[in-house]
Design a protein around this motif. Structure first.
Motif, mmCIF file in Angstrom:
data_model
loop_
_atom_site.group_PDB
_atom_site.id
_atom_site.type_symbol
_atom_site.label_atom_id
_atom_site.label_comp_id
_atom_site.label_asym_id
_atom_site.label_seq_id
_atom_site.Cartn_x
_atom_site.Cartn_y
_atom_site.Cartn_z
ATOM 1 N N SER A 145 0.840 -1.199 0.000
ATOM 2 C CA SER A 145 0.000 0.000 0.000
ATOM 3 C C SER A 145 0.878 1.252 0.000
ATOM 4 O O SER A 145 1.816 1.353 0.787
ATOM 5 C CB SER A 145 -0.883 -0.025 1.255
ATOM 6 O OG SER A 145 -1.669 1.112 1.309
ATOM 7 N N LYS A 149 0.996 2.113 -7.092
ATOM 8 C CA LYS A 149 0.320 1.291 -8.119
ATOM 9 C C LYS A 149 -0.783 2.094 -8.809
ATOM 10 O O LYS A 149 -0.832 2.161 -10.039
ATOM 11 C CB LYS A 149 -0.323 0.035 -7.484
ATOM 12 C CG LYS A 149 0.633 -0.858 -6.733
ATOM 13 C CD LYS A 149 -0.069 -2.037 -6.111
ATOM 14 C CE LYS A 149 -1.066 -1.702 -5.026
ATOM 15 N NZ LYS A 149 -0.531 -1.133 -3.787
ATOM 16 N N ARG A 173 -14.328 -1.951 2.494
ATOM 17 C CA ARG A 173 -13.871 -0.755 3.227
ATOM 18 C C ARG A 173 -14.726 0.447 2.805
ATOM 19 O O ARG A 173 -15.325 0.444 1.718
ATOM 20 C CB ARG A 173 -12.361 -0.515 3.019
ATOM 21 C CG ARG A 173 -11.976 0.270 1.811
ATOM 22 C CD ARG A 173 -10.665 1.044 2.035
ATOM 23 N NE ARG A 173 -10.030 1.415 0.787
ATOM 24 C CZ ARG A 173 -10.444 2.385 0.004
ATOM 25 N NH1 ARG A 173 -11.556 3.050 0.276
ATOM 26 N NH2 ARG A 173 -9.775 2.677 -1.094
ATOM 27 N N ARG A 176 -13.256 6.498 0.306
ATOM 28 C CA ARG A 176 -12.535 7.719 0.694
ATOM 29 C C ARG A 176 -13.214 8.898 0.004
ATOM 30 O O ARG A 176 -13.947 8.708 -0.959
ATOM 31 C CB ARG A 176 -11.082 7.663 0.190
ATOM 32 C CG ARG A 176 -10.257 6.618 0.887
ATOM 33 C CD ARG A 176 -8.862 6.548 0.277
ATOM 34 N NE ARG A 176 -8.145 5.409 0.839
ATOM 35 C CZ ARG A 176 -7.338 4.626 0.141
ATOM 36 N NH1 ARG A 176 -7.143 4.833 -1.152
ATOM 37 N NH2 ARG A 176 -6.719 3.620 0.723
ATOM 38 N N TYR A 185 -14.104 1.496 -6.865
ATOM 39 C CA TYR A 185 -14.447 0.190 -6.288
ATOM 40 C C TYR A 185 -15.955 0.020 -6.384
ATOM 41 O O TYR A 185 -16.691 0.992 -6.548
ATOM 42 C CB TYR A 185 -14.093 0.146 -4.784
ATOM 43 C CG TYR A 185 -12.642 -0.105 -4.462
ATOM 44 C CD1 TYR A 185 -12.084 -1.376 -4.578
ATOM 45 C CD2 TYR A 185 -11.829 0.934 -4.007
ATOM 46 C CE1 TYR A 185 -10.755 -1.600 -4.253
ATOM 47 C CE2 TYR A 185 -10.487 0.714 -3.684
ATOM 48 C CZ TYR A 185 -9.963 -0.554 -3.818
ATOM 49 O OH TYR A 185 -8.643 -0.780 -3.506
ATOM 50 N N VAL A 208 -7.603 -7.909 3.257
ATOM 51 C CA VAL A 208 -6.433 -7.024 3.148
ATOM 52 C C VAL A 208 -6.590 -5.869 4.143
ATOM 53 O O VAL A 208 -7.603 -5.148 4.090
ATOM 54 C CB VAL A 208 -6.312 -6.451 1.704
ATOM 55 C CG1 VAL A 208 -4.975 -5.725 1.519
ATOM 56 C CG2 VAL A 208 -6.469 -7.545 0.649
ATOM 57 N N HIS A 209 -5.620 -5.690 5.007
ATOM 58 C CA HIS A 209 -5.630 -4.637 6.040
ATOM 59 C C HIS A 209 -6.979 -4.602 6.783
ATOM 60 O O HIS A 209 -7.529 -3.523 7.047
ATOM 61 C CB HIS A 209 -5.355 -3.256 5.436
ATOM 62 C CG HIS A 209 -4.270 -3.225 4.404
ATOM 63 N ND1 HIS A 209 -3.043 -3.818 4.587
ATOM 64 C CD2 HIS A 209 -4.234 -2.686 3.148
ATOM 65 C CE1 HIS A 209 -2.304 -3.628 3.505
ATOM 66 N NE2 HIS A 209 -3.002 -2.967 2.615
ATOM 67 N N TYR A 213 -11.489 -7.646 0.021
ATOM 68 C CA TYR A 213 -11.339 -7.103 -1.332
ATOM 69 C C TYR A 213 -11.444 -8.281 -2.299
ATOM 70 O O TYR A 213 -11.032 -9.399 -1.972
ATOM 71 C CB TYR A 213 -9.946 -6.474 -1.549
ATOM 72 C CG TYR A 213 -9.671 -5.209 -0.775
ATOM 73 C CD1 TYR A 213 -9.401 -5.256 0.595
ATOM 74 C CD2 TYR A 213 -9.660 -3.978 -1.412
ATOM 75 C CE1 TYR A 213 -9.127 -4.101 1.304
ATOM 76 C CE2 TYR A 213 -9.381 -2.809 -0.711
ATOM 77 C CZ TYR A 213 -9.123 -2.877 0.643
ATOM 78 O OH TYR A 213 -8.855 -1.732 1.341
ATOM 79 N N THR A 215 -11.804 -9.522 -6.805
ATOM 80 C CA THR A 215 -11.996 -9.251 -8.235
ATOM 81 C C THR A 215 -13.099 -10.174 -8.737
ATOM 82 O O THR A 215 -12.936 -11.394 -8.705
ATOM 83 C CB THR A 215 -10.701 -9.578 -9.006
ATOM 84 O OG1 THR A 215 -9.608 -8.922 -8.369
ATOM 85 C CG2 THR A 215 -10.798 -9.168 -10.458
ATOM 86 N N ASP A 233 -5.442 -4.148 -9.998
ATOM 87 C CA ASP A 233 -4.616 -3.617 -8.912
ATOM 88 C C ASP A 233 -4.995 -4.416 -7.670
ATOM 89 O O ASP A 233 -6.038 -4.160 -7.060
ATOM 90 C CB ASP A 233 -4.934 -2.116 -8.753
ATOM 91 C CG ASP A 233 -4.269 -1.478 -7.544
ATOM 92 O OD1 ASP A 233 -3.772 -2.211 -6.658
ATOM 93 O OD2 ASP A 233 -4.259 -0.240 -7.458
ATOM 94 N N ASP A 235 -3.623 -7.058 -4.102
ATOM 95 C CA ASP A 235 -2.512 -7.322 -3.189
ATOM 96 C C ASP A 235 -1.827 -8.652 -3.543
ATOM 97 O O ASP A 235 -2.262 -9.359 -4.465
ATOM 98 C CB ASP A 235 -3.000 -7.295 -1.727
ATOM 99 C CG ASP A 235 -3.563 -8.618 -1.289
ATOM 100 O OD1 ASP A 235 -4.262 -9.269 -2.090
ATOM 101 O OD2 ASP A 235 -3.281 -9.033 -0.144
HETATM 102 N N1 LIG Z 1 -6.681 -9.269 -3.388
HETATM 103 C C1 LIG Z 1 -7.165 -8.085 -3.747
HETATM 104 N N2 LIG Z 1 -6.571 -6.958 -3.373
HETATM 105 C C2 LIG Z 1 -7.077 -5.778 -3.776
HETATM 106 C C3 LIG Z 1 -8.195 -5.702 -4.605
HETATM 107 N N3 LIG Z 1 -8.459 -4.407 -4.861
HETATM 108 C C4 LIG Z 1 -7.524 -3.714 -4.233
HETATM 109 N N4 LIG Z 1 -6.696 -4.525 -3.581
HETATM 110 C C5 LIG Z 1 -5.506 -4.184 -2.781
HETATM 111 O O1 LIG Z 1 -5.921 -3.735 -1.528
HETATM 112 C C6 LIG Z 1 -4.929 -2.877 -0.997
HETATM 113 C C7 LIG Z 1 -5.554 -1.690 -0.358
HETATM 114 O O2 LIG Z 1 -6.241 -0.905 -1.276
HETATM 115 P P1 LIG Z 1 -6.854 0.526 -0.862
HETATM 116 O O3 LIG Z 1 -7.629 0.989 -2.057
HETATM 117 O O4 LIG Z 1 -7.711 0.283 0.332
HETATM 118 O O5 LIG Z 1 -5.686 1.405 -0.551
HETATM 119 C C8 LIG Z 1 -4.000 -2.530 -2.168
HETATM 120 O O6 LIG Z 1 -2.796 -3.258 -2.000
HETATM 121 C C9 LIG Z 1 -4.708 -3.039 -3.370
HETATM 122 O O7 LIG Z 1 -3.827 -3.504 -4.354
HETATM 123 C C10 LIG Z 1 -8.811 -6.929 -5.011
HETATM 124 O O8 LIG Z 1 -9.785 -6.967 -5.742
HETATM 125 N N5 LIG Z 1 -8.259 -8.078 -4.558
#
Ligand SMILES: Nc1nc2c(ncn2[C@@H]2O[C@H](COP(=O)(O)O)[C@@H](O)[C@H]2O)c(=O)[nH]1
Ligand SMILES: Nc1ncnc2c1ncn2[C@@H]1O[C@H](COP(=O)(O)OP(=O)(O)OP(=O)(O)O)[C@@H](O)[C@H]1O
Length: 402
Positions: A145, A149, A173, A176, A185, A208-209, A213, A215, A233, A235
């Motif tokens: 994060s 990206k 989440r 923002r 999103y 994630v965090h 999240y 796809t 995009d 994680d």
């Molecule tokens: N596994 C997945 N990770 C995802 C997806 N969409 C976003 N992300 C990842 O989450 C973090 C945090 O994102 P943020 O928008 O809250 O800052 C970031 O690393 C993204 O790459 C998903 O669909 N699947």
């Protein structure tokens, strides 16, 4: 010569049987036998407009079922043909359609379908669109994060708006400021997303965090259906899931020049509370380690000076807009005719068109070579080759590989 595939595909069923009459009256057009099952495709959602629904008849039990259908189905055309291919999928060729939209596969027992079958505990089938050659592969961009990206992806989408499309993820989440639902999103409820994950609608999902999240298959297909190259995009956990799925993609990991830079970027962005920043930085340490896992990422880019990193990203993607435009044009210039017969030899299909309304020089017959297929649901089926047959000699002299 190879085996004849019936043009009228309910021919798979006895001509005068009440079953066939019933299916025809419901708008079903093709019936393809795969082992002990018959897959009937067509029908209508509202009794008037044609659709591409699927019904399955089990010859052993004599029971009809409606399977869970994954992926986006083809837009109904003026009819279609169906031919069993490789015993695990049915090739669907839609009539009167441009070449870039005529070839579809209904997967009935591919590894992807078998896996979903097991998870969902129901009969599953999956649609996958056939594309010529390698087609542009989706791009998975991953990294901790705050590494940049989103910034890099925005630059790419701004410079090449007709080439790239963003896979809009789902997340639990909160939005923002300035984030738009459906654009940045799909913001969603946790229970709703969990149910959709259970229903097999997601290509991947991860916690994630502290938030969920994921796809959706639909998000990736929406981009490819628009004729664009999909960018994800996600994680590192998500990248790992996609890597082990049958979706072929290019995997790129973005690193910060240093941990201090990452921390500064995340704080300066000002979108997270201090507690969230701390959590994201803790997770970043593990993600930076996992980014180096052998075989996971195809490329690693350091995002130090933004413009340099962006230039390197473009280099990896081998951007060639001219070639892409030529490909789109050639596929739109030719059409599968309304009336044709289709025959199959090994892994090649001969589509023999009727009379030529467009002029003697316009091909109405094509050869579809499916011997080098790869990929498939939940993405595209790649590797198709399409040749136009010389209409003047009507012989198997391919005039061009399209
Ligand atoms: N596994 C997945 N990770 C995802 C997806 N969409 C976003 N992300 C990842 O989450 C973090 C945090 O994102 P943020 O928008 O809250 O800052 C970031 O690393 C993204 O790459 C998903 O669909 N699947
Ligand atoms: N090369 C760079 N040098 C300095 N700042 C950068 C660079 N690249 C991006 N930034 C800035 O860093 C911050 C984080 O970038 P960005 O939001 O693109 O990260 P991200 O990886 O998408 O984060 P997340 O995973 O949390 O969504 C932004 O404020 C952005 O302007």
């Amino acid at each position: 010569m190879g085996e004849e595939a019936p043009e009228y595909l309910l021919d798979g069923l006895d001509k005068f049987s009440p079953l066939r009459c019933d299916l025809e009256s419901q708008g079903y057009q093709t019936a393809t036998t795969v082992g002990d099952k018959i897959y009937v495709i067509g029908g209508s959602d509202d009794g008037t407009k044609l659709s591409m629904n699927v019904k399955v008849f089990d010859k052993l039990t004599g029971i009809w079922s409606i399977p869970t259908v994954l992926g986006t189905k083809p837009v109904p055309s003026k009819g279609h043909s169906a031919v069993l291919f490789n015993n695990d999928r049915i090739l669907i060729l839609t009539r009167d359609s441009p070449l870039d939209d005529c070839t579809w596969f209904l997967e009935v027992s591919t590894p992807f379908v078998k896996e979903k079958n097991k998870i969902l505990g129901t009969e599953v089938v999956a649609w996958s669109k056939g594309v010529r050659g390698d087609g542009p592969m989706p791009i998975v961009i991953s990294g901790p994060s705050g590494v940049g990206k989103g910034t890099l992806i925005s630059k790419l989408m701004k410079e090449f708006p007709s080439t790239f499309g963003f896979s809009v993820s789902h997340t639990t989440r909160a939005p923002r400021e300035k984030e738009v639902d459906g654009v940045h999103y799909h913001f969603t409820e946790r229970s709703k997303m969990e149910k959709e994950i259970m229903d097999g609608k997601f290509l991947e999902s991860a916690l994630v965090h502290g938030n969920l999240y994921g796809t959706s298959i639909e998000a990736v297909e929406a981009v490819t259906d628009a004729g664009k190259r999909c960018i994800l995009d996600i994680d590192v956990q998500g990248a790992r899931s996609v890597r082990s799925s049958s979706l072929e993609a290019i995997f790129i990991f973005i690193c910060p020049p240093s941990f201090e830079d990452l921390e500064k970027r995340l704080r300066d962005r000002g979108t997270e509370t201090e507690e969230q920043v701390q959590k994201r930085l803790r997770n970043a340490k593990a993600e930076l380690d996992q980014g180096k896992s052998p075989g996971l990422f195809d490329h690693i880019l350091v995002n130090d000076v933004l413009e340099t990193c962006y230039k390197n990203l473009k280099k990896i993607l081998g951007l060639d807009e001219t070639a892409d435009a030529l490909y789109q044009q050639s596929m739109k210039n030719h059409k599968i005719p309304l009336c044709y017969s289709i025959s199959k030899t090994d892994q090649k299909f001969l589509i023999h068109g009727g009379s030529n309304e467009l002029g003697a020089a316009t091909p109405t017959s094509f050869m579809l070579d499916a011997s080098l297929l790869k990929g498939g649901a939940p993405g595209r089926t790649r590797g198709l080759k399409i040749y136009a047959i010389d209409p003047l000699t009507d012989s198997l002299n391919w005039i061009e590989q399209l």
